[in-house]
Design a protein around this motif. Structure first.
Motif, PDB file in Angstrom:
ATOM      1  N   VAL A 132       0.860  -1.181   0.000  1.00  0.00           N
ATOM      2  CA  VAL A 132       0.000   0.000   0.000  1.00  0.00           C
ATOM      3  C   VAL A 132       0.898   1.233   0.000  1.00  0.00           C
ATOM      4  O   VAL A 132       1.638   1.464   0.958  1.00  0.00           O
ATOM      5  CB  VAL A 132      -0.932   0.041   1.224  1.00  0.00           C
ATOM      6  N   PRO A 133       0.872   2.042  -1.048  1.00  0.00           N
ATOM      7  CA  PRO A 133       1.766   3.199  -1.115  1.00  0.00           C
ATOM      8  C   PRO A 133       1.487   4.197   0.008  1.00  0.00           C
ATOM      9  O   PRO A 133       0.389   4.257   0.560  1.00  0.00           O
ATOM     10  CB  PRO A 133       1.426   3.828  -2.475  1.00  0.00           C
ATOM     11  N   LYS A 134       2.498   4.967   0.328  1.00  0.00           N
ATOM     12  CA  LYS A 134       2.366   6.053   1.294  1.00  0.00           C
ATOM     13  C   LYS A 134       2.510   7.379   0.552  1.00  0.00           C
ATOM     14  O   LYS A 134       3.157   7.450  -0.492  1.00  0.00           O
ATOM     15  CB  LYS A 134       3.427   5.952   2.384  1.00  0.00           C
ATOM     16  N   SER A 135       1.925   8.408   1.120  1.00  0.00           N
ATOM     17  CA  SER A 135       2.025   9.722   0.495  1.00  0.00           C
ATOM     18  C   SER A 135       1.813  10.816   1.517  1.00  0.00           C
ATOM     19  O   SER A 135       0.979  10.686   2.416  1.00  0.00           O
ATOM     20  CB  SER A 135       0.978   9.871  -0.620  1.00  0.00           C
ATOM     21  N   LYS A 136       2.569  11.879   1.386  1.00  0.00           N
ATOM     22  CA  LYS A 136       2.288  13.078   2.167  1.00  0.00           C
ATOM     23  C   LYS A 136       1.067  13.767   1.572  1.00  0.00           C
ATOM     24  O   LYS A 136       0.678  13.520   0.434  1.00  0.00           O
ATOM     25  CB  LYS A 136       3.500  14.018   2.146  1.00  0.00           C
ATOM     26  N   TRP A 137       0.458  14.621   2.358  1.00  0.00           N
ATOM     27  CA  TRP A 137      -0.747  15.358   1.985  1.00  0.00           C
ATOM     28  C   TRP A 137      -0.565  16.023   0.630  1.00  0.00           C
ATOM     29  O   TRP A 137       0.392  16.759   0.400  1.00  0.00           O
ATOM     30  CB  TRP A 137      -1.016  16.396   3.058  1.00  0.00           C
ATOM     31  N   THR A 138      -1.477  15.747  -0.281  1.00  0.00           N
ATOM     32  CA  THR A 138      -1.382  16.260  -1.651  1.00  0.00           C
ATOM     33  C   THR A 138      -2.698  16.906  -2.052  1.00  0.00           C
ATOM     34  O   THR A 138      -3.618  16.255  -2.529  1.00  0.00           O
ATOM     35  CB  THR A 138      -1.032  15.131  -2.639  1.00  0.00           C
ATOM     36  N   TYR A 139      -2.836  18.198  -1.785  1.00  0.00           N
ATOM     37  CA  TYR A 139      -4.009  18.970  -2.175  1.00  0.00           C
ATOM     38  C   TYR A 139      -5.316  18.393  -1.624  1.00  0.00           C
ATOM     39  O   TYR A 139      -6.347  18.404  -2.300  1.00  0.00           O
ATOM     40  CB  TYR A 139      -4.078  19.105  -3.697  1.00  0.00           C
ATOM     41  N   CYS A 186      -6.702  15.792   2.089  1.00  0.00           N
ATOM     42  CA  CYS A 186      -6.497  14.494   2.747  1.00  0.00           C
ATOM     43  C   CYS A 186      -7.305  13.392   2.083  1.00  0.00           C
ATOM     44  O   CYS A 186      -6.832  12.256   1.944  1.00  0.00           O
ATOM     45  CB  CYS A 186      -6.846  14.587   4.221  1.00  0.00           C
ATOM     46  N   ALA A 187      -8.541  13.684   1.668  1.00  0.00           N
ATOM     47  CA  ALA A 187      -9.387  12.661   1.056  1.00  0.00           C
ATOM     48  C   ALA A 187      -8.805  12.190  -0.269  1.00  0.00           C
ATOM     49  O   ALA A 187      -8.773  10.988  -0.558  1.00  0.00           O
ATOM     50  CB  ALA A 187     -10.802  13.204   0.858  1.00  0.00           C
ATOM     51  N   ALA A 188      -8.351  13.124  -1.082  1.00  0.00           N
ATOM     52  CA  ALA A 188      -7.744  12.754  -2.364  1.00  0.00           C
ATOM     53  C   ALA A 188      -6.452  11.982  -2.140  1.00  0.00           C
ATOM     54  O   ALA A 188      -6.147  11.030  -2.868  1.00  0.00           O
ATOM     55  CB  ALA A 188      -7.477  14.009  -3.194  1.00  0.00           C
ATOM     56  N   THR A 189      -5.685  12.364  -1.113  1.00  0.00           N
ATOM     57  CA  THR A 189      -4.440  11.663  -0.806  1.00  0.00           C
ATOM     58  C   THR A 189      -4.725  10.233  -0.382  1.00  0.00           C
ATOM     59  O   THR A 189      -4.070   9.284  -0.850  1.00  0.00           O
ATOM     60  CB  THR A 189      -3.667  12.395   0.303  1.00  0.00           C
ATOM     61  N   ALA A 190      -5.702  10.046   0.504  1.00  0.00           N
ATOM     62  CA  ALA A 190      -6.068   8.706   0.949  1.00  0.00           C
ATOM     63  C   ALA A 190      -6.563   7.864  -0.221  1.00  0.00           C
ATOM     64  O   ALA A 190      -6.180   6.698  -0.383  1.00  0.00           O
ATOM     65  CB  ALA A 190      -7.141   8.791   2.034  1.00  0.00           C
ATOM     66  N   THR A 249       3.907  11.514  -8.751  1.00  0.00           N
ATOM     67  CA  THR A 249       3.011  11.172  -9.855  1.00  0.00           C
ATOM     68  C   THR A 249       1.839  12.144  -9.896  1.00  0.00           C
ATOM     69  O   THR A 249       1.604  12.916  -8.963  1.00  0.00           O
ATOM     70  CB  THR A 249       2.445   9.741  -9.724  1.00  0.00           C
ATOM     71  N   ALA A 250       1.076  12.070 -10.975  1.00  0.00           N
ATOM     72  CA  ALA A 250      -0.129  12.888 -11.125  1.00  0.00           C
ATOM     73  C   ALA A 250      -1.377  12.101 -10.789  1.00  0.00           C
ATOM     74  O   ALA A 250      -2.485  12.530 -11.112  1.00  0.00           O
ATOM     75  CB  ALA A 250      -0.211  13.417 -12.557  1.00  0.00           C
ATOM     76  N   LEU A 251      -1.238  10.950 -10.122  1.00  0.00           N
ATOM     77  CA  LEU A 251      -2.385  10.108  -9.813  1.00  0.00           C
ATOM     78  C   LEU A 251      -3.372  10.831  -8.899  1.00  0.00           C
ATOM     79  O   LEU A 251      -4.576  10.822  -9.150  1.00  0.00           O
ATOM     80  CB  LEU A 251      -1.919   8.804  -9.140  1.00  0.00           C
ATOM     81  N   ILE A 252      -2.882  11.460  -7.833  1.00  0.00           N
ATOM     82  CA  ILE A 252      -3.768  12.144  -6.893  1.00  0.00           C
ATOM     83  C   ILE A 252      -4.257  13.467  -7.466  1.00  0.00           C
ATOM     84  O   ILE A 252      -5.461  13.742  -7.484  1.00  0.00           O
ATOM     85  CB  ILE A 252      -3.050  12.383  -5.559  1.00  0.00           C
ATOM     86  N   VAL A 270      -7.508  11.515  -9.427  1.00  0.00           N
ATOM     87  CA  VAL A 270      -8.408  11.172  -8.331  1.00  0.00           C
ATOM     88  C   VAL A 270      -9.138  12.396  -7.796  1.00  0.00           C
ATOM     89  O   VAL A 270     -10.357  12.386  -7.598  1.00  0.00           O
ATOM     90  CB  VAL A 270      -7.627  10.476  -7.199  1.00  0.00           C
ATOM     91  N   ALA A 271      -8.412  13.486  -7.535  1.00  0.00           N
ATOM     92  CA  ALA A 271      -9.022  14.683  -6.954  1.00  0.00           C
ATOM     93  C   ALA A 271     -10.114  15.262  -7.839  1.00  0.00           C
ATOM     94  O   ALA A 271     -11.094  15.825  -7.343  1.00  0.00           O
ATOM     95  CB  ALA A 271      -7.941  15.737  -6.690  1.00  0.00           C
ATOM     96  N   ASP A 272      -9.964  15.139  -9.160  1.00  0.00           N
ATOM     97  CA  ASP A 272     -10.998  15.620 -10.079  1.00  0.00           C
ATOM     98  C   ASP A 272     -12.327  14.926  -9.820  1.00  0.00           C
ATOM     99  O   ASP A 272     -13.379  15.563  -9.719  1.00  0.00           O
ATOM    100  CB  ASP A 272     -10.587  15.366 -11.530  1.00  0.00           C
ATOM    101  N   PHE A 273     -12.304  13.601  -9.735  1.00  0.00           N
ATOM    102  CA  PHE A 273     -13.529  12.820  -9.651  1.00  0.00           C
ATOM    103  C   PHE A 273     -14.158  12.874  -8.265  1.00  0.00           C
ATOM    104  O   PHE A 273     -15.373  12.681  -8.129  1.00  0.00           O
ATOM    105  CB  PHE A 273     -13.254  11.380 -10.076  1.00  0.00           C
ATOM    106  N   LEU A 274     -13.353  13.132  -7.223  1.00  0.00           N
ATOM    107  CA  LEU A 274     -13.900  13.260  -5.868  1.00  0.00           C
ATOM    108  C   LEU A 274     -14.517  14.637  -5.628  1.00  0.00           C
ATOM    109  O   LEU A 274     -15.233  14.835  -4.648  1.00  0.00           O
ATOM    110  CB  LEU A 274     -12.804  13.019  -4.832  1.00  0.00           C
TER     111      LEU A 274
END
Length: 360
Positions: A66-73, A75-79, A114-117, A160-164
């Motif tokens: 399970v990847p880890k990530s610091k807060w990226t624009y 918390c919900a999008a990061t999770a 990455t641009a995933l989030i 991800v953030a777009d769709f959420l």
């Protein structure tokens, strides 16, 4: 005799009516309530309230990969990005198709690499405007969003953030007065029943604004954007009778599915548990470390309210594990001691030398 029968009939009818009314009242009390996930890039509570796992006990059950990530624009999008990153590494390889790490989501610093989030011009070799360019100003800021002030069209949703719906100043959620009041930068909307029922794939009313999306429904939209179907996606409270229990959580982890841990204002990812206690292991979106908390209690000063579950359809991928690192971590859930690793390697070396000697 007639009076007795009449009394009995009335009594039976009264009981039936009471049951019907009681059932109606019980369901009518199950109100759908909003929870705005809006914590910032740094926790406001003391560091001591975020328990770090120095060394997991041998009894620990923790999902590998399970990847880890610091807060990226947000918390919900990061999770959500971490969970989708996990699925990308476990058979759903079309979730991330960028140039980083050979097209496979990295295990650390997911949001920064990455641009995933959240997509952005220049990130992952993106030559056009993305989520950050169109919707982000500064944490806590309201609209209008940058694309509006610049007079340009929004980019096509691609992260991800777009769709959420994260960070997008588009909706009237607070007062239903026809005026936009959500989302400020860093926020994502989540809904749950006030009771212990599961709220499946909640879609906000069209009158609240377009597009109709939120955290739970946005998970489904992003999965479908990547070409995958969702078997179920729901949010359920943990702090009420009939709610999502610790045993339910264990079952999800045992099935190989991370669980979204929803605090009062903050989203995290549950990746494991301790069968000897009600401790759960989490990625809290603020660093690249493993943390723990007590099930149903508070973390970083925020109460555990609910969970969100995402179950992707695996029928189209043929197999679950697609990289040896994840397979190894998932089979050997508790990390081995360094001494054990040395013994295994030494034993392998002895076997190799014996085979080579027999050939000579």
């Amino acid at each position: 005799m007639k009076q007795f029968l009449g009394y009995s009939s009335i009594r039976v009818y009264a009981i039936l009516i009471s049951i019907i009314i009681g059932s109606f009242c019980k369901s009518s009390f199950a109100v759908i309530e909003p929870v705005f996930m809006n914590t910032g890039p740094k926790p406001s509570s003391a560091a001591s309230s975020r328990q770090i796992v120095r060394k997991a006990p041998q009894s620990a059950v923790v999902l590998g990969g399970v990847p880890k990530s610091k807060w990226t624009y947000g918390c919900a999008a990061t999770a959500a990005g971490m969970v989708f990153g996990y699925y990308d590494r476990n058979g759903y390889s079309d979730i991330y198709t960028g140039p980083r790490n050979g097209g496979v989501v990295p295990l650390r610093n997911l949001g920064n690499t990455t641009a995933l989030i959240a997509s952005k011009k220049g990130r992952d070799r993106n030559r056009s405007f993305g989520h950050v360019n169109d919707y982000w100003r500064a944490y806590g800021r309201s609209g209008p969003d940058p694309y509006e002030t610049a007079g340009r069209a929004e980019h096509t949703p691609n992260c991800v953030a777009d769709f959420l719906g994260t960070n997008q100043w588009k909706w009237d959620y607070n007062y239903s007065d026809g005026k936009i009041d959500f989302n400020v930068d860093g926020s994502t909307a989540l809904w749950a029943y006030s009771s212990g029922e599961k709220l499946y794939d909640f879609i906000p009313s069209e009158s609240a604004g377009l597009p109709q999306t939120s955290f739970c429904h946005g998970l489904k939209l992003y999965a479908e954007h990547c070409g995958y179907s969702v078997l179920e996606n729901y949010t359920q409270r943990v702090d009420v009778d009939g709610g999502f229990s610790y045993l339910d959580y264990q079952s999800e982890i045992d099935a190989g599915r991370p669980v979204f841990i929803q605090l009062a204002g903050h989203s995290m990812v549950g990746v494991g548990y301790d069968p000897d206690s009600e401790i759960i292991y989490i990625h809290d979106t603020w660093d690249n470390r493993l943390h723990w908390m007590q099930w149903g209690e508070s973390y970083a000063g925020m109460q555990h309210l609910a969970v969100t579950v995402l179950n992707l359809d695996s029928s189209s991928i043929g197999y679950l594990w697609n990289d040896s690192e994840t397979l190894l971590n998932s089979l050997a859930i508790a990390s081995p001691e360094p001494g054990s690793v040395s013994i295994i390697l030494f034993g392998g070396l002895i076997i190799l030398l014996r085979r080579r000697g027999s050939k000579d």
